[in-house]
Design an enzyme around this catalytic site. Structure first.
Site, PDB file in Angstrom:
ATOM      1  N   ASP A   1       0.831  -1.210   0.000  1.00  0.00           N
ATOM      2  CA  ASP A   1       0.000   0.000   0.000  1.00  0.00           C
ATOM      3  C   ASP A   1       0.868   1.264   0.000  1.00  0.00           C
ATOM      4  OD1 ASP A   1      -1.973  -1.864   0.349  1.00  0.00           O
ATOM      5  OD2 ASP A   1      -2.805  -0.989   2.172  1.00  0.00           O
TER       6      ASP A   1
ATOM      7  N   HIS B   1       3.760  -2.100   3.036  1.00  0.00           N
ATOM      8  CA  HIS B   1       3.760  -0.756   2.445  1.00  0.00           C
ATOM      9  C   HIS B   1       5.015  -0.534   1.602  1.00  0.00           C
ATOM     10  CE1 HIS B   1       1.030  -0.356   5.898  1.00  0.00           C
ATOM     11  NE2 HIS B   1       0.413   0.558   5.175  1.00  0.00           N
TER      12      HIS B   1
HETATM   13 ZN    ZN Z   1      -2.616   3.214   3.184  1.00  0.00          ZN
END
Ligand code: ZN
Length: 260
Positions: free
Chosen positions: A72, A217
């Protein structure tokens, strides 16, 4: 109109409020019922797995030996190329839930990920502090704009969407339905706070398991974590290989369309 858990909740919560007005002797029981309703609503906001507001994909079949790696908050020129290089070294593919404003600045990174066989999915327009407080038409307009930016960059319009921080509100499902987006959660997270929590980054390498949707991430808010993050992602890939798991995209794991 589909009967979702949220609509059933809305009906029973309204009935409980009405009963509270007309049946004061039962206020203790009705008060407890309202507290239960409040707890259900809060869980619906913070936990996609409750499927309270809309259906969400969050875990595959453990018997399939598949695993879905998801990243992400990118693309980030300081870390995304290194993650792509690690995945390429192992021959793995992943799903990148991108932020459209970053895609606008770094469209080449998205195109590079796509060319290497990865999936590009929609995460948000800006991922700002108030991203989860967009309601009604604003929610739909922002997601639509994010899709348009991503489509301009890669020539394809994503059909997979993950809300920022995984938080829902009652207005997002309508936007997802109108934009024909599938909501995607996760079953395992590094809990590394967008790579801000170095101590938890050290646990990423142990997240592998059959049927898991792993949420990580590809953003680097703290340069200190860079080496550790790449080391842990490499460890995770090695563990996936050791367990004989097959990394697949989210769309492949659940048999859903990834693009329009
Ligand atoms: Zn996010």
């Amino acid at each position: 109109m589909a009967l979702t858990p949220y609509r059933i909740w809305l009906a029973t919560a309204s009935a409980t409020c009405a009963a509270l007005l007309f049946l004061p002797p039962l206020r203790l029981i009705l008060g407890v019922l309202l507290l239960i309703h409040a707890a259900m609503f809060i869980r619906g906001i913070v936990d996609l797995r409750s499927r309270f507001f809309c259906p969400a994909l969050f875990a595959g079949d453990p018997g399939s030996r598949q695993i879905a790696l998801t990243f992400d908050d990118g693309p980030d020129p300081d870390i995304t190329p290194d993650i792509l290089a690690i995945l390429q070294r192992y021959g793995f593919t992943a799903t990148f839930f991108v932020i459209a404003e970053k895609v606008r600045r770094h469209p080449d990174l998205c195109r590079r990920a796509l060319a290497k066989g990865h999936t590009i999915a929609c995460h948000d327009l800006t991922h700002g502090n108030l991203s989860n407080f967009r309601f009604a038409q604003r929610a739909e307009d922002d997601i639509r704009q994010a899709l348009e930016i991503i489509q301009t960059a890669i020539g394809r319009c994503p059909r997979l969407y993950r809300p920022p921080v995984g938080l829902m509100n009652p207005h997002i499902p309508r936007a997802l339905k109108r934009l024909r987006l599938q909501c995607v959660g996760w079953s395992r997270s590094g809990r590394e706070g967008g790579n801000r929590i170095l101590a938890n980054i050290r646990r990423i390498g142990a997240l592998a398991g059959p049927g898991e949707v792993v949420m990580l991430h590809d953003v680097l808010p703290n340069p200190v974590c860079r080496a550790e993050l790449l080391f842990q992602i490499d460890r995770l890939c090695a563990e996936i290989r050791r367990q004989g798991l097959r990394p697949v995209s989210v769309g492949a794991m659940f048999g859903v369309a990834e693009y329009a």
